[in-house]
Scaffold this motif. Sequence first.
Motif, PDB file in Angstrom:
ATOM      1  N   UNK A 154       0.835  -1.200   0.000  1.00  0.00           N
ATOM      2  CA  UNK A 154       0.000   0.000   0.000  1.00  0.00           C
ATOM      3  C   UNK A 154       0.871   1.252   0.000  1.00  0.00           C
ATOM      4  N   UNK A 155       1.960   1.211   0.755  1.00  0.00           N
ATOM      5  CA  UNK A 155       2.834   2.390   0.855  1.00  0.00           C
ATOM      6  C   UNK A 155       3.425   2.731  -0.516  1.00  0.00           C
ATOM      7  N   UNK A 156       3.854   1.716  -1.222  1.00  0.00           N
ATOM      8  CA  UNK A 156       4.441   1.969  -2.546  1.00  0.00           C
ATOM      9  C   UNK A 156       3.353   2.495  -3.493  1.00  0.00           C
ATOM     10  N   UNK A 157       2.140   1.956  -3.363  1.00  0.00           N
ATOM     11  CA  UNK A 157       1.036   2.453  -4.190  1.00  0.00           C
ATOM     12  C   UNK A 157       0.803   3.938  -3.912  1.00  0.00           C
ATOM     13  N   UNK A 158       0.869   4.299  -2.634  1.00  0.00           N
ATOM     14  CA  UNK A 158       0.712   5.711  -2.290  1.00  0.00           C
ATOM     15  C   UNK A 158       1.774   6.556  -2.994  1.00  0.00           C
ATOM     16  N   UNK A 159       3.014   6.040  -2.996  1.00  0.00           N
ATOM     17  CA  UNK A 159       4.091   6.782  -3.657  1.00  0.00           C
ATOM     18  C   UNK A 159       3.789   6.957  -5.150  1.00  0.00           C
ATOM     19  N   UNK A 160       3.347   5.890  -5.778  1.00  0.00           N
ATOM     20  CA  UNK A 160       3.042   5.943  -7.213  1.00  0.00           C
ATOM     21  C   UNK A 160       1.906   6.926  -7.487  1.00  0.00           C
ATOM     22  N   UNK A 161       0.876   6.900  -6.630  1.00  0.00           N
ATOM     23  CA  UNK A 161      -0.260   7.777  -6.888  1.00  0.00           C
ATOM     24  C   UNK A 161       0.097   9.240  -6.635  1.00  0.00           C
ATOM     25  N   UNK A 162       0.977   9.467  -5.668  1.00  0.00           N
ATOM     26  CA  UNK A 162       1.458  10.839  -5.467  1.00  0.00           C
ATOM     27  C   UNK A 162       2.251  11.287  -6.703  1.00  0.00           C
ATOM     28  N   UNK A 163       3.071  10.363  -7.213  1.00  0.00           N
ATOM     29  CA  UNK A 163       3.833  10.677  -8.430  1.00  0.00           C
ATOM     30  C   UNK A 163       2.888  10.943  -9.592  1.00  0.00           C
ATOM     31  N   UNK A 164       1.772  10.211  -9.629  1.00  0.00           N
ATOM     32  CA  UNK A 164       0.790  10.433 -10.699  1.00  0.00           C
ATOM     33  C   UNK A 164       0.210  11.839 -10.586  1.00  0.00           C
ATOM     34  N   UNK A 218       3.771   3.909 -17.207  1.00  0.00           N
ATOM     35  CA  UNK A 218       3.654   4.292 -15.793  1.00  0.00           C
ATOM     36  C   UNK A 218       2.272   3.919 -15.280  1.00  0.00           C
ATOM     37  N   UNK A 219       1.241   4.214 -16.068  1.00  0.00           N
ATOM     38  CA  UNK A 219      -0.110   3.887 -15.627  1.00  0.00           C
ATOM     39  C   UNK A 219      -0.418   2.397 -15.714  1.00  0.00           C
ATOM     40  N   UNK A 220       0.225   1.726 -16.669  1.00  0.00           N
ATOM     41  CA  UNK A 220       0.082   0.260 -16.693  1.00  0.00           C
ATOM     42  C   UNK A 220       0.573  -0.309 -15.367  1.00  0.00           C
ATOM     43  N   UNK A 221       1.674   0.249 -14.888  1.00  0.00           N
ATOM     44  CA  UNK A 221       2.244  -0.216 -13.623  1.00  0.00           C
ATOM     45  C   UNK A 221       1.273   0.002 -12.477  1.00  0.00           C
ATOM     46  N   UNK A 222       0.651   1.161 -12.448  1.00  0.00           N
ATOM     47  CA  UNK A 222      -0.318   1.462 -11.390  1.00  0.00           C
ATOM     48  C   UNK A 222      -1.506   0.512 -11.479  1.00  0.00           C
ATOM     49  N   UNK A 223      -1.961   0.284 -12.692  1.00  0.00           N
ATOM     50  CA  UNK A 223      -3.099  -0.625 -12.873  1.00  0.00           C
ATOM     51  C   UNK A 223      -2.745  -2.024 -12.358  1.00  0.00           C
ATOM     52  N   UNK A 224      -1.561  -2.509 -12.744  1.00  0.00           N
ATOM     53  CA  UNK A 224      -1.132  -3.831 -12.278  1.00  0.00           C
ATOM     54  C   UNK A 224      -1.015  -3.852 -10.761  1.00  0.00           C
ATOM     55  N   UNK A 225      -0.505  -2.755 -10.236  1.00  0.00           N
ATOM     56  CA  UNK A 225      -0.301  -2.684  -8.787  1.00  0.00           C
ATOM     57  C   UNK A 225      -1.623  -2.753  -8.036  1.00  0.00           C
TER      58      UNK A 225
END
Lengths: 627, 366
Positions: B18-28, B164-171
């Motif tokens: 979840x923490x890494x997802x938060x990082x990715x979404x902040x980056x988004x 980048x968004x493919x990664x978020x979707x997979x995540x």
Amino acid sequence: MIFPRGVIRRTDHQQAAETVYDAVIVGSGISGAIIANELSAAGHRVLILEAAVGDDITLRGYEGYLSDFYSAVSKDNQAPYPANLNAQMPRSTDVRQLVPGAVDASSYLVQNGPFASDTTYTRVLGGTTVHWEAKILRMLPEDFQIRTRYGQGQDWPVTYEQLAPYYVQAEREIGVSGEVEDQAYLGISFDDGYVLPMHAMPLSYLDRMVAKDVDGTEVALDGERYSLKVRSFPQGRNGIPNPAYDGGQGYTPVGAVSTNQVEEGGRCQGNNNCVPICPVQAKYHAGKTLAKALSSGRVDMLPQTVASKVHIDTDSGRVTHIEYKAYHDPSSPEHTTGTVRGRIFVLAANAIENPRLMLASGLQSTSGLVGRNLMDHAYLLNWALLPEVAGTMRGTVCTGGICDLRGGSFRRRQAAFSIDIHNDGWGWATGAPDTDLERIVDKENRFGASLRHALVDQISRQLLLAFQTEVPPSESNRITVDPAFTDNLGNLRPIISYHIPEYTMRGVEYGRRLAQRIFARLGAEDHTFYDPSDYGYVSYGGAGYALRGGNHLAGTHMMGTSPGNSVVDERQRSWDHQNLYLVGGGSLPSIGTSNITLTLSALCFKSARHMIDQLRDETAPARASAA
Amino acid sequence: MPTPTPPPPPPLSRITSREVLHQYLYAAMQLEHATIPTYLTTLYSMHPGTNSDAYHVIRVVAVEEMLHLTLAANLLNAVGGKPDLTGPDFVPTFPAYLPDGEDDFEVSRQRFCKDAIDMFLKIERPGPAPTEEDRVKPKKDKAKPNLASLPDDPGLRFFSIGEFYVEIDRGVVALHEQLGQALFKGDRSLQVTPDYYYSGGGEVIPVHDLKSARRAINLIAEQGEGLGGGIYDDESELAHYFRFKQMLDGYYYQKGDSADKPTGPELAIDWDAVYPIKTNAGLADFPDGSELHAAALDFNVLYADFLGLITRAFNGQPQLLIDAVAGMFRLRDKANLLIRNPIPGSDGVNGAPTFELAAVAGKVAS
């Protein structure tokens, strides 16, 4: 909303002449657009004749209107729209004080008096809805039975309940922002669970300031007590969609129209110059409906084509064809003539142009009422300076008002009215803020900080209350034609004969006193002044009042219960000509105290149903008699 | 009877917690916001009333980035994160860098011109990686910031924004496999709904489960880069890439056209109807003590305030987005002030908003 590219130019007069359309419609305003859309959706082929110059509706074209408006030194409600000698429109700058007994033929609308009408209507694609204010009010149930209840005017051949489903359709088509809870007064009712497509526009700061002192004020009239309350007006402009609309399906606002995708007008920004033009097209205009109709592939349009005569088969009384004059260049009277044929014909050119065309064609109808019973709301303006800054000049032109005296037993004796609180200050009455600026700079000699303070002080405290007062039908209020008055193309021009009935003046007189009372409650300094040389000056009861029209033109092809007492039946179909419909404000037997567009639109949805039924039931086109 | 082949396992994701997802979404959020200053600068550099088509295209793309920003905030809120646009690193310094496959390209704040349109084309260009391995690349210059750097490993960056968004979707899918609906533990009242956010660019999607999350991610990815291919998208709207390309080609696209040949009517652009603003203007470009310098500082304060307002909106007061509309008008007026005035002593180069927020951190109303 995508406008199908090239569709306006797709049909030429030659091709149109070779087609027998299911319906020929004169006019591309809201009435014509709604009917074209409904009929084409039901699979019918439709032709629209439009007098104005017409081309694909594009954002660039609309921005042309905007820059004309911005750069116009004098801004009236036709300022954005190009003058067209071959399809003239009355402008408020035309009107002048009438000399008793003399006719004023100095501009398109010939004024026979005694009251000078400042009415305007706009001849462009989409008609007057391009410039309208877009206030959306249903009529009261009692408005439909004003004769039975109050012994005044004419009853409608339909009731509020019968029209209600069509009000719903009109509210959807226009896209109305409002809350039904605010509108359920004086008998107005809605089906269980019905909500308007979008939430109400918030009352402005100015509205709320007025409400603070006015809400709860009791007035006594004709033995009844009324409590006043500032209420939000439903608006035909985009707001926050109501997710509960349409059984929970919600509503998608329709924004600007263009041939390629544009994203503008999804929501009102509060630009305040709704009249004469919304900068972003958050306000409804009939171009939005026309775009849909024209996308069907079944609607043809002939712009620059002015219907000039309706031809009748003398045996059957049916319309055989409509003759037109088509001009190539708006600045030259050169034109060609031609005819178009249809199974049914619909005049949708507004309550002045419809009777004009009928009379020019020699069609008075059995009742002789074509052109008669012209009505328009009489507006009494009252303006004052509030004791503190009220944020005037923000929001739509009018977000709130007082509707409590729209109905009641007093209507036996005097006209009802609704009161608009104007967010645009004294503009309508005095030409504010331009006139204020001129006075502050030229007369008060201010500049710099002093100028800025004076502008805020004098403009941001402006309160204008406009009393929209009912006018009952009167047969001598009428549109006529006369060969002495023709336009650039040789068509007969409309002649307007109009006076303000005493019934209305009693309402006006009362309204003036009520305004003074409201101003006193607000601690506002009354600046109202009616100049005896004003074109709308009417003396009554020892006082004088300068009245304005509302451009809510109605009555000139009134609907009724028999060929003897009306021009059209409840379907807006002519009693005398079985395949002719006269639609729009002209059909209204009364105007009550609401802007008429919602009601005339509802009537058009109703008529479209009947037209579809008629087209299904009849199979042969009209044939001219063999004579 | 042949044994049916089992479905392939979901692709692995770098987003394992979840923490890494938060990082990715902040980056988004950073990514979606980053181009807004460039679009707005180009937009406001155009002379009013000119190049209507170009004006509207650029405006609509800017508005869509704002939608994407809001969707990213909804996603972050839905998975228990906390959107914050007020951090010192939220607004990039310019020129910023975005990935363009093998290379990256500069993102600058510049006047309306062909170079700007070229840049917009690159931002919008569909860019799926040719192979799984190509999706993530080492940064050629580790010191250069890249808006598509991996939040969990800044030495790497994605092939394209799309990846980048493919990664978020997979995540999101992978974490949902792990945690189920508990992944979406965020307070639903934080979600921005269509009441408060409107734009022609599409409906804002409140996120509360896997389906709505993937819809939101898809909307961001599809509207931008159109990894799905085809010049018109699902709603029959011309993809932005081609709306920009029209401007360089000089012709509109029509339905049925192939990607390289627009066959619609002429699209004429007046490339001279532009204010000659300084590219990537900074406060240092304006003489100390000049009115322009003070006005540029004012803009930055206003912009920082504005990001603060948006942050509050994304943290439980979505109705503040209605006030934000008025805020945008004020920003426009301040931007115009800078854009229409020459830099003293610069021989015909005009100012522009500088978006340097670090310097005004202390002046922002909290």
